[in-house]
Design a protein around this motif. Structure first.
Motif, PDB file in Angstrom:
ATOM      1  N   HIS A 174       0.793  -1.059  -0.027  1.00 21.81           N
ATOM      2  CA  HIS A 174      -0.032  -0.041  -0.054  1.00 21.81           C
ATOM      3  C   HIS A 174       0.934   1.220  -0.025  1.00 21.81           C
ATOM      4  O   HIS A 174       1.833   1.508   0.780  1.00 21.81           O
ATOM      5  CB  HIS A 174      -1.050   0.073   1.404  1.00 21.81           C
ATOM      6  N   TRP A 213     -10.524   1.989   0.864  1.00 24.27           N
ATOM      7  CA  TRP A 213     -10.289   0.705   0.099  1.00 24.27           C
ATOM      8  C   TRP A 213     -10.663  -0.715   0.745  1.00 24.27           C
ATOM      9  O   TRP A 213     -11.302  -1.528   0.151  1.00 24.27           O
ATOM     10  CB  TRP A 213      -8.820   0.620  -0.382  1.00 24.27           C
ATOM     11  N   THR A 269     -14.468  -1.500   0.885  1.00 20.69           N
ATOM     12  CA  THR A 269     -14.797  -2.067  -0.410  1.00 20.69           C
ATOM     13  C   THR A 269     -14.803  -3.797  -0.505  1.00 20.69           C
ATOM     14  O   THR A 269     -13.967  -4.059   0.174  1.00 20.69           O
ATOM     15  CB  THR A 269     -13.894  -1.473  -1.622  1.00 20.69           C
ATOM     16  N   ARG A 309     -12.061  -4.484  -4.899  1.00 16.63           N
ATOM     17  CA  ARG A 309     -10.717  -3.669  -4.649  1.00 16.63           C
ATOM     18  C   ARG A 309     -10.018  -3.869  -5.648  1.00 16.63           C
ATOM     19  O   ARG A 309      -9.419  -4.791  -6.422  1.00 16.63           O
ATOM     20  CB  ARG A 309     -10.122  -4.124  -3.401  1.00 16.63           C
TER      21      ARG A 309
END
Length: 126
Positions: free
Chosen positions: A47, A101, A104, A109
């Motif tokens: 990430h 995110w 989701t 995603r």
């Protein structure tokens, strides 16, 4: 035809250097900041957030190009160049984006599976 060197880097090694430059226009410097790493269904996902600054302008604040991108390991390795020292400690925008995110549904995603430059908003990807 020249051989392309194979980089053998483990997730832990990538995280040793959380800041990496990425390819950009010669007039600017772009870099990613790795914020988190996780394994999802056997896949390594990083990430990151992405920044830019005009070359030579250390007084100017970095421009945030992406609050959050989830990117798989191979795409990350195909994106990064050298470790850099310029980071952005502020996490508020990243935290909000990664939380969205995570909320989701997993099947919806987005995960970047190509060089990060191609996963940026088209306005910034040139």
């Amino acid at each position: 035809m020249a051989a392309i060197p194979v980089i053998s880097v483990h997730a832990e090694t990538i995280n040793d250097y959380a800041l990496w430059n990425i390819k950009s226009d010669p007039r600017e410097t772009r870099w990613i900041q790795i914020r988190e790493f996780q394994r999802m269904e056997g896949e390594e996902i990083f990430h990151i957030d992405v920044y830019s600054r005009e070359n030579g302008d250390m007084q100017e604040l970095a421009m945030r190009l992406a609050d959050h991108i989830a990117i798989e390991r191979e795409a990350l390795l195909n994106s990064i160049g050298q470790p850099v020292d310029t980071g952005v400690p502020e996490r508020v925008a990243y935290d909000k984006a990664v939380t969205r995110w995570m909320k989701t549904p997993a099947a919806q995603r987005e995960i970047c599976r190509r060089p990060v430059q191609r996963c940026l908003d088209p306005v910034f990807s040139e």
